[in-house]
Structure formats: C-alpha cells, structure tokens
Design an enzyme around this catalytic site. Structure first.
Site, PDB file in Angstrom:
ATOM      1  N   HIS A  22       1.764  -1.487   2.760  1.00 43.75           N
ATOM      2  CA  HIS A  22       2.808  -1.240   1.997  1.00 43.75           C
ATOM      3  C   HIS A  22       3.452  -0.145   1.822  1.00 43.75           C
ATOM      4  O   HIS A  22       4.449  -0.319   1.694  1.00 43.75           O
ATOM      5  CB  HIS A  22       3.270  -2.998   1.581  1.00 43.75           C
ATOM      6  CG  HIS A  22       5.258  -2.740   1.250  1.00 43.75           C
ATOM      7  ND1 HIS A  22       5.802  -3.238   1.590  1.00 43.75           N
ATOM      8  CD2 HIS A  22       4.625  -3.181   0.305  1.00 43.75           C
ATOM      9  CE1 HIS A  22       7.052  -2.997   0.815  1.00 43.75           C
ATOM     10  NE2 HIS A  22       6.429  -2.838  -0.097  1.00 43.75           N
TER      11      HIS A  22
ATOM     12  N   ASP B 218      -8.389  18.541  -4.347  1.00 39.68           N
ATOM     13  CA  ASP B 218      -8.133  19.408  -5.838  1.00 39.68           C
ATOM     14  C   ASP B 218      -9.423  20.198  -5.548  1.00 39.68           C
ATOM     15  O   ASP B 218     -10.566  20.328  -5.266  1.00 39.68           O
ATOM     16  CB  ASP B 218      -7.649  18.153  -6.923  1.00 39.68           C
ATOM     17  CG  ASP B 218      -8.907  17.076  -6.846  1.00 39.68           C
ATOM     18  OD1 ASP B 218      -9.347  16.665  -8.002  1.00 39.68           O
ATOM     19  OD2 ASP B 218     -10.120  17.112  -6.528  1.00 39.68           O
TER      20      ASP B 218
ATOM     21  N   CYS C 163       7.539  -1.994   7.224  1.00 42.17           N
ATOM     22  CA  CYS C 163       6.119  -1.678   7.236  1.00 42.17           C
ATOM     23  C   CYS C 163       5.628  -3.291   7.815  1.00 42.17           C
ATOM     24  O   CYS C 163       6.096  -3.946   8.402  1.00 42.17           O
ATOM     25  CB  CYS C 163       5.424  -1.378   6.366  1.00 42.17           C
ATOM     26  SG  CYS C 163       5.304  -2.935   5.499  1.00 42.17           S
TER      27      CYS C 163
ATOM     28  N   ASP D 120       1.185  13.851  -5.287  1.00 43.33           N
ATOM     29  CA  ASP D 120       0.509  12.536  -5.144  1.00 43.33           C
ATOM     30  C   ASP D 120      -0.128  11.980  -6.533  1.00 43.33           C
ATOM     31  O   ASP D 120       0.533  12.586  -7.506  1.00 43.33           O
ATOM     32  CB  ASP D 120      -1.057  13.561  -5.213  1.00 43.33           C
ATOM     33  CG  ASP D 120      -1.501  13.921  -6.263  1.00 43.33           C
ATOM     34  OD1 ASP D 120      -2.460  13.515  -6.869  1.00 43.33           O
ATOM     35  OD2 ASP D 120      -0.834  14.869  -7.201  1.00 43.33           O
TER      36      ASP D 120
ATOM     37  N   CYS E 144      11.801  -4.046   4.404  1.00 38.06           N
ATOM     38  CA  CYS E 144      10.752  -3.329   4.497  1.00 38.06           C
ATOM     39  C   CYS E 144      10.518  -3.160   6.085  1.00 38.06           C
ATOM     40  O   CYS E 144      10.668  -4.398   5.989  1.00 38.06           O
ATOM     41  CB  CYS E 144      10.054  -3.218   3.069  1.00 38.06           C
ATOM     42  SG  CYS E 144       8.801  -1.899   4.126  1.00 38.06           S
TER      43      CYS E 144
ATOM     44  N   CYS F 136       5.865  -6.070   5.859  1.00 32.20           N
ATOM     45  CA  CYS F 136       6.804  -7.178   6.147  1.00 32.20           C
ATOM     46  C   CYS F 136       7.517  -7.749   6.984  1.00 32.20           C
ATOM     47  O   CYS F 136       7.555  -8.407   6.936  1.00 32.20           O
ATOM     48  CB  CYS F 136       7.548  -6.174   5.436  1.00 32.20           C
ATOM     49  SG  CYS F 136       7.812  -5.491   3.559  1.00 32.20           S
TER      50      CYS F 136
END
Lengths: 414, 397
Positions: free
Chosen positions: B342, B100, B314, B274, B312, B317
């Site tokens: 996660h 930014d 990930c 974002d 999930c 998890c």
C-alpha cells in the site's frame, strides 16, 4: 456436500468432494490437503503471492487458536471470517488448534477445553465455543474435543475420558448448532479420540458415527507418543468403522511418508502446516514425487535426493548457521555455504514462482541477510511443492502406480 | 520537445513545464527502459524490496528502485553479483536500478570510520576486517552491480555540521567525482551522477555547482540534506541548486520521501527522489494516506472495517480492512507486506498525480488541493512549505 469415490486402491480412497462452500459450487479432490493459515492468512503471503501458487487447495484451514482473540471484533463485523480475511469465496474449515504449535497437556476438564491464543490460554466451554463459531461462520468446523492424550503415557482412564468428553461436547454443540441460524450451512466434523487404547478408539468411532456429522477427524495421532505400529493399526481400525461417504481428516501429520501411510489406512484430508515448518527453518522441499521420470529428469532427481541426503553432513568450520534439528530428508537447507553461488532453481523442473524467477544463490543471500523475502519465496515454493505432491498421489492412484510412488517416497525418507 | 542525450546511457525529454513554478514532467530514458518523472524510487537495500516480490513491485508501476552498494558490497559481494549477471540478474529485476556509493551508509552506520583523501576507512561489522572504500573501489563495485545509475562516492558530512569540515568535504567531493568518472569502466551502460555538497552554506553550494557542472555527467544529485537540518534551510539549498542545474539533465534529491516534501521539491524543480520512510513505516505498522498516516497496529483500528483508503486502488485496499490488518499485524509478516504494498502504491500514485497535473497545466490547483487535504486548516500549513511554494509563485489560499 457429497463424497464420490471413484476407486479404492490398497485402502487408499480416490474421490471428490462436491457441492462445497456457501455457493455449493466448490470441489475438493481426495486425497488432498487444506491451505494452512495463521490468523486467516497463509503465512508470509498476500492474496497476490498466494495467487501465484499453482494447485492451491479449495478448502482453507483456519485455527481457532489464532482467531480466538477476534471474537468481539467478528461479532461486531457480522459478515463472517471469510470476508474478514479477504477470502469470501473460499471454503473454510476451522480446527481447534494449530499443528505447528503443540498445546501443553493437562488443561482440559469435563466442561472445558483450553486453547492457546496469542494472549495466552483460553478455556472454552461448548457454549463459548459455539458462540465463537457463530461469529466465524465457517463451512466446516472441528467440534470442541479433548485430544489431550498425546504427551507421554496415557492411561486407559484418560483415554476413556477423552472419548466421553468429546462425545458430550459433540452432542451439546450439535444442539447449539440447531438453534443457531448463522450455522445452518456449516458442517460439524466429529472428532474421534481414545488415545492408544483400541477399545476406546472403536467406541469413539462408532458413537461419533451415530451423530449427524459431515466428516470425521482422527485426533490424537499427532506427536511421538505412540509407536508407529500402534498408530497405524489404530488408524485402520478406526476408519473401518466409519461410513465411506464422509471425509476423514487428520491433524499433525505432514511428512510425505507419513501422509502415504495414513492414506493407505483410509484418511482423506491433511493439513499443510508441514511446508510452513520447512519454510521457518530456511529450507526448501526438494523430494521427488515423480514416479514416472524420463531418464534425464531421473538424473536431476537423483542429484536432488543427494542434496537433501547431505544435509548438514559437510563439516564446514566456518558454518555459523546450523540447520534446525527437525530438518527432514525431504528438504534442503538453503543457508548452507554450498548454495552461495548455486545459480540453479531451488528444485530443477519446479514451475513455482521462486524456481522460475530466482536462484538458490539469491535465496541463500536473503536468508543470510535476514530478509523478509526469503520466507515469502520459500513459502511459495514449499506450498506448491506440497500441493503437487498430493496431486501426484491422486495421479498414482488413478494410474495404478501407488507402489512406485511409495517406493520413491520411502527411499527418500532415509 | 525532443529529448536531450545527456550521455550514452541517458536521455531526458521535458514533456511539460508548470508555467508558474519550476515543476516539470519528463521522460527519462535509461538502459532498462523509460522512467516518467517526477519519480519516487523505493529503496530495496539488500537486493530485495523487503517482503514484496519483484513482480509485485513491477505490478505497482515501479520502474526504478534503489540498491545499496555498501550492503551488497559486503554481502554477497561484487564478485558473486557479477557472476549472477549483475544486480538485475541476481534479484531478477528487469527495470532500472540506482545504486548509491556506499558513502552515506559507512558514515551513518559504522562506528570508527575515518575519512581521508584516499577514501573512507572503516571496520566491517560482519567480520571485523578493516576496509578502505575509495572512489575507485566504489565505482568498481557499482560496475559489478551493473546499475543504470551510479552515484559518485562523496564526502558526506552531517547537514547540521558547520565549520571548515563542510568546505573540506565539498572540495573533496569534487576531486572524488573526477576519480569516479575516471574509474567508470562502463559509461556506455551505466550513468554516473554527481552529488552536489556544501552543507547549508549558499556560497559553498554555489561553488560546488559551478565546479561539478563543468564535468561531463549525465545527471546531478543534491546531497547532504535530509539529515535533520531545519526545513527552512533545506528548501533554500534545494532551490538554489535547481536554479543553476541544467534543464536538460535530471535532478535527483536524495533522501526525500515525505509527501509534503515531495510536492514542494517538485515545485522547486526536482525530478527524482528516494527514501526508506514509506517502506520502513509500513513495517512498523503505519499506512500512508492523503491526510497523514494511519498507525493500523494501534487499538483504535481493531473494529474499523474500512479499507486504509477508500480511494486507493492498490491490492491491499482492494481486499483488506484496517481491522484485519490490525489483527494480522500482531503476529504475521503478511501484514507488513500488505502495508508495504500500500505505501509504495501511495507514493507512486502521488507522483503520478503530480505528474498528471503538471502535464495538464493544473499543478497550482493540485498543490492547493494536496495541502488542504494533508493539513486540514491553513493555520496548520508548515511555514517552510508555504514560503518555499511562494518562492516559486505558488500561493496557498
């Protein structure tokens, strides 16, 4: 569990522990160290970042002090601490205390030992202690013991008490273990106490060795209370009394030179809290353990030694961040201004994730901006460096180069 | 369809469009590789995704993330980062980066900042020095950072502000856009996006769109929202913008990251998002799940031996329970990292699911399922979301 010694060199034992763990298939090389954890996790690391470290020890150290508040939770969980912490395959050793946080003295009694959890002091009787162990189900456990002999002057009387109490705890805990189905596969580590009194140390060693323990912990050698000469002499006297075929553990010893001294006196297993402490003060282990360097590497290593030697010597008026007074000559303080634009790795030739992917400048930036990643990267480097050091000890023993390694390490001990 | 080259460093291919709403699935080709949209970009403020490594982030499927010009411009500064081969080299992130302009941080973080036509004048919190951030300076810093997408310096005002200041900021943003375009020394390697301003006023927004769309920029952001304004106004500004923005250029809605907002704004035609929320809330002990969030550091999870989300996949998890995370959170940073992993996985999985449903022409059903899971009961559907979706032909049962 079986201990096979392949050789003994100048008092140092080179060997292997086999048939470890619940499946009996894990092994540990000796001399070696444990993987240090807090609340069951290696500090700052997840499973993925831990996996990225080379040479992670097979045996994980848990500390009762960081787990004691989970007693109820684990009783309900039933499946044991290994599974709970996401390490179902690891060999687990549970010690009483965490060596990075020393215990205040004066809180043990004939029937209780105090440990300091996150919620404060907890008094453990043998019964409560074993109840906790039943919920944890570790592979090895340090027996409840009174090691309160390390602060200031310890009288003979106090030294004797530490031995009496610890033997009493040992007998009681062994009895309780017999009645605990959950702990049938667990190995009790007998704890040798006695402060700085030779007679008491010998008594403790001989008596403990009579019990059916699987290994021995040389306790009470932590801290600064004992003079080095005394400490080392006592250590040697103690291990001389112990059977050869059982491992000897020690707590609270972490600096490379001290590690070598203990190995020479018959100690096999160490903790890895030292790389954690180095991480917490924003430092990276940089000492060399390469007793066989090629000429080019020797130059780089020499530079590395010079870096470490110069810790804090540069008087920078603008230096707002002071190195921890505990900083040793084995590490570099990455927050120093001179690393701001140093785009080399933390340590030349290091193959850890941090050194392969990042620069001193980047880690410096992370420290200056208080970013969490600083600790993650430093922990990864420091663990790997430390584990590699133990690997080099074993190599040196195998190759008959112990003297070279000693000379190299002691040269860096300043 | 073939890709449209929007600039020397960007091309976009619309892969699929939802027949009903304005949702689209695209391929965005940037200097550091392709990005599939709709995309959520995690925010790695100071050149780090907080406690997770670049390798972990890449492993989760992230192909673009944010760095902050203000923070990095202060520490370690653009000269050093240039020496390190740009921000990519400095943090060793080989995927795409978006930076930014520094405008928002200066206004939101720093006291006593003063905006003039020249730029934003403020006092550095690190050494007390007075700093003037001009459009030219912002672009100079971003050129040193070497980000794949750079944002113009815009005159940012609070979204709840009304009155002549809003109009002034809108026109100034246009002038600053021109200055930024002129100052970009690397248009072949770095994409400069315009940021549409104008507050909540449709007339001002329309004017801004008209003007900025006359400039040759590879992409557009919708700025000045996500600042506490009423959701009812928020979505209308978003949809007004996407109605006018060119189809073949990416639409980046800044500061949006809550799951519902993402779904609705995809329906309204946005491609890129974002937000600090998912990573920040992780560090505060909250795990994001399809039905809301779990404050794992709360007592109620002490004996909950299930993973955060059974569905999930990930790394967190896969291996750890709520109870363990709860225990760990009290004292160990590792807990924050596990939750960060996660939550990023959650966000990226959400976007992937959204994208797949668009490609497979079942976005309508996806939205209905999503809302039902999130709000368990139609009375609970937020009114603004119902209306926004209805405006693009998505009716919830």
């Amino acid at each position: 569990m079986k201990l096979s010694l392949s050789r003994v060199v100048s008092g140092c034992r080179l060997g292997t522990l086999t048939n470890l763990g619940k499946n009996g298939v894990q092994t540990m090389e000796l001399p070696g160290c444990l993987l240090y954890t807090k609340t069951g996790s290696p500090p700052h690391l997840t499973h993925d970042t831990l996996q990225a470290i080379e040479g992670v020890p097979a045996v994980v150290q848990l500390t009762l002090s960081t787990l004691v508040e989970l007693h109820e939770v684990l009783e309900e969980y039933k499946a044991g601490i290994g599974k709970f912490i996401g390490m179902p395959e690891s060999v687990l050793y549970c010690s009483l205390h965490d060596s990075s946080t020393p215990c205040p003295p004066g809180y043990n009694s004939n029937k209780t030992v105090s440990i300091w959890g996150y919620g404060g002091r907890m008094e453990m009787t043998a019964s409560k202690f074993m109840s906790m162990q039943r919920a944890l189900q570790p592979d090895w456990l340090q027996c409840l013991s009174d090691g309160d002999t390390i602060s200031g002057e310890t009288s003979r009387k106090r030294a004797k008490k530490s031995v009496d109490r610890s033997l009493s705890f040992l007998d009681e805990c062994l009895q309780l273990q017999e009645k605990s189905p959950e702990l049938q596969g667990s190995m009790m580590v007998g704890v040798i106490e006695g402060g700085d009194v030779l007679e008491e140390r010998l008594r403790s060693a001989r008596e403990t060795a009579k019990r059916p323990v699987g290994g021995f912990l040389l306790d009470g050698f932590q801290g600064q209370a004992m003079a080095k000469e005394t400490k080392l002499k006592l250590m040697a006297s103690v291990t001389a009394e112990l059977p050869e075929d059982k491992p000897r553990l020690i707590h609270g010893i972490g600096k490379p030179d001290e590690v070598l001294e203990c190995i020479e006196r018959g100690v096999d297993v160490f903790e890895s809290f030292f790389p954690y402490q180095v991480t917490e003060r924003g430092c990276a282990l940089s000492f060399s353990y390469d007793y066989n360097p090629d000429p080019e590497a020797a130059v780089l290593e020499q530079n590395g030694i010079q870096d470490a030697g110069k810790n804090g010597i540069e008087k920078d008026i603008n230096e707002t961040s002071k190195a921890d007074p505990e900083i040793t000559s084995f590490e570099i303080f990455l927050k120093e201004k001179r690393y701001r634009d140093d785009f080399g790795p933390l340590v030349h030739g290091c193959t850890c994730y941090c050194c392969q992917n990042h620069s001193r400048a980047y880690v410096h930036h992370l420290l200056v901006t208080n970013e969490l990643l600083a600790s993650v990267l430093l922990m990864m480097h420091n663990f790997q460096h430390y584990f590699s050091f133990f690997h080099s000890i074993r190599d040196a023993l195998r190759d008959d180069r112990l003297d070279q390694l000693k000379e190299l390490i002691f040269r860096q001990a300043l | 369809t073939s890709a449209t080259v929007s600039g020397p460093a960007l091309s976009l291919r619309v892969v699929a469009e939802c027949g009903l709403s304005k949702a689209r699935a695209c391929e965005l080709w940037l200097p550091h590789g392709p990005v599939l949209s709709p995309v959520f970009m995690p925010v790695g403020t100071q050149g780090t995704m907080k406690g997770i490594t670049a390798r972990q982030l890449e492993g989760l499927g992230c192909r673009i993330c944010l760095g902050n010009t203000y923070h990095l411009g202060m520490r370690p500064g653009p000269e050093l980062i240039k020496q390190a081969n740009g921000l990519h080299g400095f943090m060793n992130w080989q995927q795409n980066l978006l930076t930014d302009s520094g405008g928002f941080q200066m206004v939101s973080l720093v006291e006593l900042s003063e905006v003039t036509e020249e730029g934003v004048r403020f006092r550095s919190p690190y050494d007390g020095e007075e700093i003037l951030l001009t459009p030219e300076k912002s672009i100079e810093i971003q050129n040193a950072l070497g980000s794949d997408i750079m944002m113009q310096l815009d005159d940012v005002v609070s979204s709840t502000l009304t009155g002549p200041r809003v109009e002034e900021a809108m026109y100034r943003s246009i002038r600053w856009l021109d200055r930024c375009i002129a100052a970009n020394s690397r248009p072949d390697k770095q994409n400069l996006f315009a940021i549409i301003q104008g507050g909540l006023d449709p007339a001002l927004r329309t004017k801004c769109l008209e003007e900025m769309m006359q400039r040759d920029v590879p992409g557009f952001a919708i700025g000045g929202l996500s600042g506490g304004e009423a959701k009812d106004h928020f979505w209308r500004v978003v949809t007004l913008s996407t109605d006018r923005l060119p189809r073949e250029k990416p639409r980046y809605l800044m500061g949006v990251g809550y799951a519902t907002d993402l779904v609705v704004c995809v329906a309204l035609g946005c491609d890129m998002f974002d937000c600090v929320f998912p990573t920040r809330t992780a560090r505060f002990g909250s795990a994001l799940v399809p039905w809301g969030s779990l404050p794992v550091k709360n007592k109620q999870f002490a004996k909950d031996f299930r993973p955060i989300d059974e569905n999930c996949d990930c790394p967190t998890c896969h291996r750890y329970s709520r109870a363990f995370l709860h225990a760990l959170f009290r004292s160990e940073t590792a807990a924050m990292h596990l939750l960060t992993v996660h939550n990023i996985a959650y966000q990226l999985n959400l976007m992937r699911s959204i994208r797949e449903s668009i490609v497979e022409q079942r976005f309508l059903q996806f939205v209905r399922d999503f809302m039902r899971t999130m709000y368990s009961g139609q009375e609970r559907y937020p009114l603004w979301a119902v209306e926004a979706l209805a405006s693009v032909n998505i009716t919830l049962e």
